[in-house]
Design a protein around this motif. Structure first.
Motif, PDB file in Angstrom:
ATOM      1  N   VAL A 129       0.855  -1.182   0.000  1.00 47.59           N
ATOM      2  CA  VAL A 129       0.000   0.000   0.000  1.00 47.59           C
ATOM      3  C   VAL A 129       0.897   1.240   0.000  1.00 47.59           C
ATOM      4  O   VAL A 129       2.080   1.161   0.308  1.00 47.59           O
ATOM      5  CB  VAL A 129      -0.954   0.012   1.215  1.00 47.59           C
ATOM      6  CG1 VAL A 129      -1.874  -1.198   1.166  1.00 47.59           C
ATOM      7  CG2 VAL A 129      -0.181   0.050   2.522  1.00 47.59           C
ATOM      8  N   ASP A 178      -3.850   8.293   1.929  1.00 50.08           N
ATOM      9  CA  ASP A 178      -3.828   7.816   3.304  1.00 50.08           C
ATOM     10  C   ASP A 178      -2.793   8.486   4.205  1.00 50.08           C
ATOM     11  O   ASP A 178      -2.123   7.823   5.003  1.00 50.08           O
ATOM     12  CB  ASP A 178      -3.648   6.295   3.304  1.00 50.08           C
ATOM     13  CG  ASP A 178      -4.675   5.632   2.394  1.00 50.08           C
ATOM     14  OD1 ASP A 178      -5.869   5.954   2.538  1.00 50.08           O
ATOM     15  OD2 ASP A 178      -4.294   4.831   1.527  1.00 50.08           O
ATOM     16  N   ALA A 205      -9.905   1.500   4.343  1.00 53.14           N
ATOM     17  CA  ALA A 205      -9.352   0.628   3.314  1.00 53.14           C
ATOM     18  C   ALA A 205      -8.212   1.350   2.603  1.00 53.14           C
ATOM     19  O   ALA A 205      -8.362   2.487   2.170  1.00 53.14           O
ATOM     20  CB  ALA A 205     -10.441   0.258   2.301  1.00 53.14           C
ATOM     21  N   ARG A 231      -5.628   1.642  -0.521  1.00 54.83           N
ATOM     22  CA  ARG A 231      -5.433   1.193  -1.895  1.00 54.83           C
ATOM     23  C   ARG A 231      -4.042   0.602  -2.097  1.00 54.83           C
ATOM     24  O   ARG A 231      -3.076   1.080  -1.525  1.00 54.83           O
ATOM     25  CB  ARG A 231      -5.640   2.357  -2.868  1.00 54.83           C
ATOM     26  CG  ARG A 231      -7.084   2.776  -3.011  1.00 54.83           C
ATOM     27  CD  ARG A 231      -7.225   3.970  -3.937  1.00 54.83           C
ATOM     28  NE  ARG A 231      -8.625   4.253  -4.185  1.00 54.83           N
ATOM     29  CZ  ARG A 231      -9.425   4.933  -3.390  1.00 54.83           C
ATOM     30  NH1 ARG A 231      -8.924   5.413  -2.253  1.00 54.83           N
ATOM     31  NH2 ARG A 231     -10.684   5.146  -3.687  1.00 54.83           N
ATOM     32  N   SER A 232      -3.979  -0.418  -2.938  1.00 54.89           N
ATOM     33  CA  SER A 232      -2.680  -0.975  -3.297  1.00 54.89           C
ATOM     34  C   SER A 232      -1.855   0.084  -4.002  1.00 54.89           C
ATOM     35  O   SER A 232      -2.387   0.906  -4.753  1.00 54.89           O
ATOM     36  CB  SER A 232      -2.854  -2.198  -4.201  1.00 54.89           C
ATOM     37  OG  SER A 232      -3.549  -3.224  -3.534  1.00 54.89           O
ATOM     38  N   PHE A 234      -7.352  -3.138  -3.130  1.00 52.79           N
ATOM     39  CA  PHE A 234      -6.962  -2.717  -1.796  1.00 52.79           C
ATOM     40  C   PHE A 234      -6.048  -3.754  -1.169  1.00 52.79           C
ATOM     41  O   PHE A 234      -6.305  -4.949  -1.240  1.00 52.79           O
ATOM     42  CB  PHE A 234      -8.199  -2.488  -0.943  1.00 52.79           C
ATOM     43  CG  PHE A 234      -9.049  -1.359  -1.448  1.00 52.79           C
ATOM     44  CD1 PHE A 234      -8.887  -0.079  -0.945  1.00 52.79           C
ATOM     45  CD2 PHE A 234      -9.979  -1.555  -2.460  1.00 52.79           C
ATOM     46  CE1 PHE A 234      -9.644   0.982  -1.425  1.00 52.79           C
ATOM     47  CE2 PHE A 234     -10.742  -0.512  -2.948  1.00 52.79           C
ATOM     48  CZ  PHE A 234     -10.566   0.761  -2.427  1.00 52.79           C
ATOM     49  N   THR A 261     -11.565  -6.438   3.370  1.00 55.10           N
ATOM     50  CA  THR A 261     -11.157  -5.278   2.558  1.00 55.10           C
ATOM     51  C   THR A 261     -10.345  -5.662   1.329  1.00 55.10           C
ATOM     52  O   THR A 261     -10.566  -5.106   0.244  1.00 55.10           O
ATOM     53  CB  THR A 261     -10.374  -4.267   3.429  1.00 55.10           C
ATOM     54  OG1 THR A 261     -11.294  -3.618   4.313  1.00 55.10           O
ATOM     55  CG2 THR A 261      -9.698  -3.211   2.582  1.00 55.10           C
ATOM     56  N   ASP A 272     -13.112  -0.947  -6.215  1.00 54.49           N
ATOM     57  CA  ASP A 272     -13.586   0.429  -6.110  1.00 54.49           C
ATOM     58  C   ASP A 272     -14.072   0.859  -7.484  1.00 54.49           C
ATOM     59  O   ASP A 272     -13.268   1.048  -8.398  1.00 54.49           O
ATOM     60  CB  ASP A 272     -12.434   1.323  -5.646  1.00 54.49           C
ATOM     61  CG  ASP A 272     -12.915   2.680  -5.184  1.00 54.49           C
ATOM     62  OD1 ASP A 272     -14.116   2.814  -4.919  1.00 54.49           O
ATOM     63  OD2 ASP A 272     -12.085   3.599  -5.086  1.00 54.49           O
TER      64      ASP A 272
END
Length: 505
Positions: free
Chosen positions: A186, A224, A313, A315-316, A334, A370, A375
């Protein structure tokens, strides 16, 4: 997307110069001297006067040439205006920082973190920026005890200043994967200001903040930021399936929370029997500050909800083109989640360990699935599925207490507020505490009905399918696959089940 459990105080639930050249005049010839005929006296007097004048002029020119030698230089014909004179060094703007230098700067910080080299981690920071070195030293020391499978910095986007030599705005992704918690890497978005302080000098970072979020929705930062390690000094407590990141004010509570969280994690992980790819563990962030509770993972402010837990959550981390750093893309996968807990809420202050476990298992249920989530633009998972599944999983191991969880739903039924339709997102987000709690409970009862007719595996399959595709048609299809009924038929069956179960006592 943040998913939540409601507070225990209510029912649960970013000028040019131009050089000049001297002339090519030669010094005047000295006059010859001697006697002259008498008729030539006037001419001779003129000659003497002329000679004297020329001598003075020559002296002046010699004086000027002597005292201007340091500031005048012969410039070849055709030299453009504004060019520095040969043999001189004109003031210049610092050379532009190259992409290779930025990449090396990011790589160096990542390697320094991995090697535990604090001096190397701080080396490129501008010591003249107030607080910058101290903040980054704290960040380094916060990150070191966290169990990372991966932790590296990557340049995601660069924005040059309006003029050559101006500072660069550089968006950097902190790509990381926490051991036994994240299923893929992430990214956390930082924005660096980078400049070269003088020609030939190494690039220097003059400020670090979060990458601004340009999409609105009440968030200041994308990707994030801030994470707990950006805010304050941390205490890290680890268990096999849990990592607790607690600020120093809560240091004495980190270990007890880790113990309680490990028990809740073990229960959720043991109960799960659905599709693979779920989270193997959980990261918890306890806070005792309501502003911090909302600020984490996006920089929200001025929130007035009553949640006791929020699950974010993550995101990658993208590869290749990273436009999603400043504007999240329309689709994403995610790689993990972070659970933020307000330990001033009644779930933690009431002295009831069972209620604490209920909240932990509910939030962990969100985090567990998750990584299965997709998305899609303009489409979110229906909240009745998200929250109903979390409550269903949280209470599965304690069916003796199950009936006590539906008090507000009974009130809804007795007061004629129950419509017989599955709760909408608005129902689950309503301000009325009784209506909010009743909607959570009705969503829970929908999962119970699926379990009672088709078994727990059907609930897991249904939730996983909805997380993978939240479009309305896909949700209806998943419901039919899980129950054998279309939405209308399932809704009618569930409504009858709710009335029969709750219309007593």
């Amino acid at each position: 997307m943040a998913q939540s459990r409601r507070n225990a105080g209510t029912p649960a639930s970013a000028p040019h110069g131009t050089p000049t050249a001297p002339g090519n005049a030669q010094p005047p010839q000295r006059p010859r001297t001697g006697t002259a005929p008498a008729h030539g006296r006037i001419a001779n007097r003129l000659t003497v006067t002329l000679v004297a004048l020329l001598a003075v002029l020559a002296a002046v020119m010699a004086y000027g040439a002597t005292h201007s030698r340091q500031t005048t230089t012969r410039i070849p014909a055709g030299t453009p205006l504004g060019s520095p004179a040969p043999g001189t060094t004109a003031p210049q703007a610092p050379d532009a920082v190259t992409p290779a230098e930025l990449a090396a700067l990011a790589d160096t910080r990542g390697k320094a973190l991995a090697d535990g080299d604090e001096d190397a981690f701080l080396a490129a920071l501008d010591p003249a920026t107030p607080g910058l070195v101290d903040e980054q030293r704290r960040l380094f020391r916060n990150l070191r005890p966290i169990p990372f499978d991966e932790a590296a910095y990557r340049v995601a986007a660069t924005r040059p200043g309006p003029r050559p030599g101006d500072p660069l705005t550089v968006d950097v992704s902190f790509d990381h994967r926490i051991t036994h918690a994240d299923t893929s890497t992430v990214g956390e978005g930082y924005r660096w200001t980078v400049t070269r302080p003088a020609p030939g000098a190494a690039p220097r970072i003059t400020s670090i903040t979060g990458t601004p979020y340009e999409g609105g929705a009440g968030y200041r930062y994308a990707r994030d930021y801030p994470a707990p390690w950006d805010r304050a000094q941390l205490t890290v407590a680890r268990r096999p399936h849990v990592v607790v990141l607690a600020e120093q004010a809560l240091a004495d509570r980190a270990e007890p929370l880790a113990d309680a969280a490990e028990q809740a994690a073990a229960a959720d992980l043991a109960a799960y029997a659905g599709p693979r790819g779920t989270a193997p563990g959980f990261v918890l962030v306890p806070v005792a500050d309501r502003a911090a509770f909302y600020e984490l993972y996006g920089g929200r402010a001025d929130q007035h909800g009553d949640e006791s837990g929020l699950t974010y959550a993550l995101r990658s981390s993208p590869t290749g083109n990273t436009a999603a750093t400043t504007r999240p893309g329309t689709t994403a996968q995610f790689g993990g989640a972070r659970i933020v807990l307000d330990v001033t809420s009644g779930y933690f202050t009431g002295g009831d360990a069972t209620r604490t476990a209920d909240l932990l298992r509910h939030e962990m249920a969100h985090a567990l699935v998750t990584p299965l989530r997709s998305d899609l633009a303009g489409q979110n998972q229906p909240v009745w599925v998200v929250e109903g599944f979390a409550d269903w999983l949280a209470f599965r191991s304690d069916r003796d207490r199950l009936s006590a969880q539906f008090g507000e739903a009974r009130t809804y039924l007795r007061t004629g507020r129950f419509t017989g339709t599955l709760p909408t997102d608005a129902d689950l987000y309503q301000a009325d505490p009784v209506g909010n709690a009743a909607s959570y409970q009705l969503a829970h009862l929908a999962m119970l009905r699926i379990e009672e007719t088709r078994g727990a595996a059907a609930v897991f399959r249904f939730a996983a399918a909805v997380y993978a595709d939240p479009s309305a048609a896909a949700v209806d299809r998943a419901l039919r696959d899980a129950t054998g009924l279309d939405r209308a038929a399932f809704e009618a069956d569930w409504a009858q089940y709710v009335r029969a179960l709750l219309d007593h006592g």
